[in-house]
Design a protein around this motif. Structure first.
Motif, PDB file in Angstrom:
ATOM      1  N   LEU A  69      17.951 -12.062  -4.260  1.00 56.14           N
ATOM      2  CA  LEU A  69      17.459 -13.434  -4.375  1.00 56.14           C
ATOM      3  C   LEU A  69      18.009 -14.108  -5.633  1.00 56.14           C
ATOM      4  CD1 LEU A  69      15.426 -15.693  -3.558  1.00 56.14           C
ATOM      5  CD2 LEU A  69      13.708 -14.455  -4.895  1.00 56.14           C
ATOM      6  N   HIS A  99       7.058 -21.099 -17.542  1.00 50.34           N
ATOM      7  CA  HIS A  99       7.284 -19.757 -16.978  1.00 50.34           C
ATOM      8  C   HIS A  99       8.740 -19.691 -16.534  1.00 50.34           C
ATOM      9  CE1 HIS A  99       5.815 -16.331 -14.064  1.00 50.34           C
ATOM     10  NE2 HIS A  99       6.883 -15.979 -14.781  1.00 50.34           N
ATOM     11  N   LEU A 140      12.380 -17.237 -15.967  1.00 47.97           N
ATOM     12  CA  LEU A 140      12.900 -15.909 -15.629  1.00 47.97           C
ATOM     13  C   LEU A 140      14.309 -15.810 -16.202  1.00 47.97           C
ATOM     14  CD1 LEU A 140      11.823 -15.790 -11.868  1.00 47.97           C
ATOM     15  CD2 LEU A 140      10.646 -14.735 -13.812  1.00 47.97           C
ATOM     16  N   GLY A 149       3.920  -4.288 -10.636  1.00 43.51           N
ATOM     17  CA  GLY A 149       3.808  -5.589  -9.992  1.00 43.51           C
ATOM     18  C   GLY A 149       5.145  -6.246  -9.709  1.00 43.51           C
TER      19      GLY A 149
HETATM   20  P1  5GP Z   1       8.286  -9.896 -10.423  1.00 41.64           P
HETATM   21  O1  5GP Z   1       6.940  -9.889  -9.755  1.00 41.64           O
HETATM   22  O2  5GP Z   1       9.334  -9.202  -9.586  1.00 41.64           O
HETATM   23  O3  5GP Z   1       8.241  -9.423 -11.837  1.00 41.64           O
HETATM   24  O4  5GP Z   1       8.683 -11.413 -10.555  1.00 41.64           O
HETATM   25  C1  5GP Z   1       9.370 -12.121  -9.576  1.00 41.64           C
HETATM   26  C2  5GP Z   1       9.163 -13.572  -9.875  1.00 41.64           C
HETATM   27  O5  5GP Z   1      10.088 -14.321  -9.113  1.00 41.64           O
HETATM   28  C3  5GP Z   1       7.763 -14.099  -9.521  1.00 41.64           C
HETATM   29  O6  5GP Z   1       7.131 -14.628 -10.676  1.00 41.64           O
HETATM   30  C4  5GP Z   1       8.044 -15.181  -8.474  1.00 41.64           C
HETATM   31  O7  5GP Z   1       7.195 -16.293  -8.571  1.00 41.64           O
HETATM   32  C5  5GP Z   1       9.498 -15.538  -8.741  1.00 41.64           C
HETATM   33  N1  5GP Z   1      10.218 -16.024  -7.586  1.00 41.64           N
HETATM   34  C6  5GP Z   1      10.198 -15.474  -6.331  1.00 41.64           C
HETATM   35  N2  5GP Z   1      10.985 -16.184  -5.503  1.00 41.64           N
HETATM   36  C7  5GP Z   1      11.533 -17.182  -6.260  1.00 41.64           C
HETATM   37  C8  5GP Z   1      12.449 -18.228  -5.948  1.00 41.64           C
HETATM   38  O8  5GP Z   1      12.937 -18.400  -4.839  1.00 41.64           O
HETATM   39  N3  5GP Z   1      12.772 -19.073  -6.966  1.00 41.64           N
HETATM   40  C9  5GP Z   1      12.244 -18.934  -8.235  1.00 41.64           C
HETATM   41  N4  5GP Z   1      12.639 -19.820  -9.147  1.00 41.64           N
HETATM   42  N5  5GP Z   1      11.388 -17.941  -8.544  1.00 41.64           N
HETATM   43  C10 5GP Z   1      11.042 -17.080  -7.572  1.00 41.64           C
END
Ligand code: 5GP
Length: 115
Positions: free
Chosen positions: A6, A39, A41, A94
């Motif tokens: 993704l 928030h 990433l 998580g």
């Molecule tokens: P994890 O739970 O793996 O540590 O975090 C994954 C993060 O990716 C989550 O906070 C979720 O909201 C974010 N996320 C999932 N799909 C997408 C997306 O399509 N676009 C963006 N910008 N964030 C995403």
């Protein structure tokens, strides 16, 4: 060749995201489901699945990522007030997206312990 993750699709502009920083090794964009007023990433372009699977050859990349935290915190204006970094790993951690990422959470008082 393995399917793109993704976050590789976001890096390649196949999935839209609000990117706030990028360079040759990484990019940083807003989380789609923010858990704080800010928030972000921070993601390496290389699809390292998770921190527990980083190899010695990733050492420089990991250092690069954490060195970008300061720059992004200053750029986005939350360096002084403070912020939290989170790296989820595996089911108990998580983790939802199997592509290493550092969460940068800011804009409110964080609590401890985390949920
Ligand atoms: P994890 O739970 O793996 O540590 O975090 C994954 C993060 O990716 C989550 O906070 C979720 O909201 C974010 N996320 C999932 N799909 C997408 C997306 O399509 N676009 C963006 N910008 N964030 C995403």
């Amino acid at each position: 060749m393995a399917d793109k993750t993704l976050f590789q699709k976001i890096a390649d502009r196949e999935i839209p995201a609000e990117i706030v920083y990028e360079d040759d090794l990484c990019l940083c964009f807003r989380d789609i489901n923010p858990q704080a007023p800010v928030h972000l990433l921070l993601v390496p372009r290389k699809p390292v699945p998770r921190i527990a699977e980083a190899t010695p050859e990733d050492q420089e990349l990991l250092g690069h990522l954490f060195s970008r935290v300061r720059l992004i915190a200053e750029q986005e204006g939350f360096a002084t007030a403070g912020f939290r970094t989170v790296v989820n790993n595996g089911p108990h951690g998580g983790e939802e997206v199997p592509h290493l990422h550092i969460h940068l959470l800011a804009g409110r008082q964080m609590t401890w312990p985390p949920g």
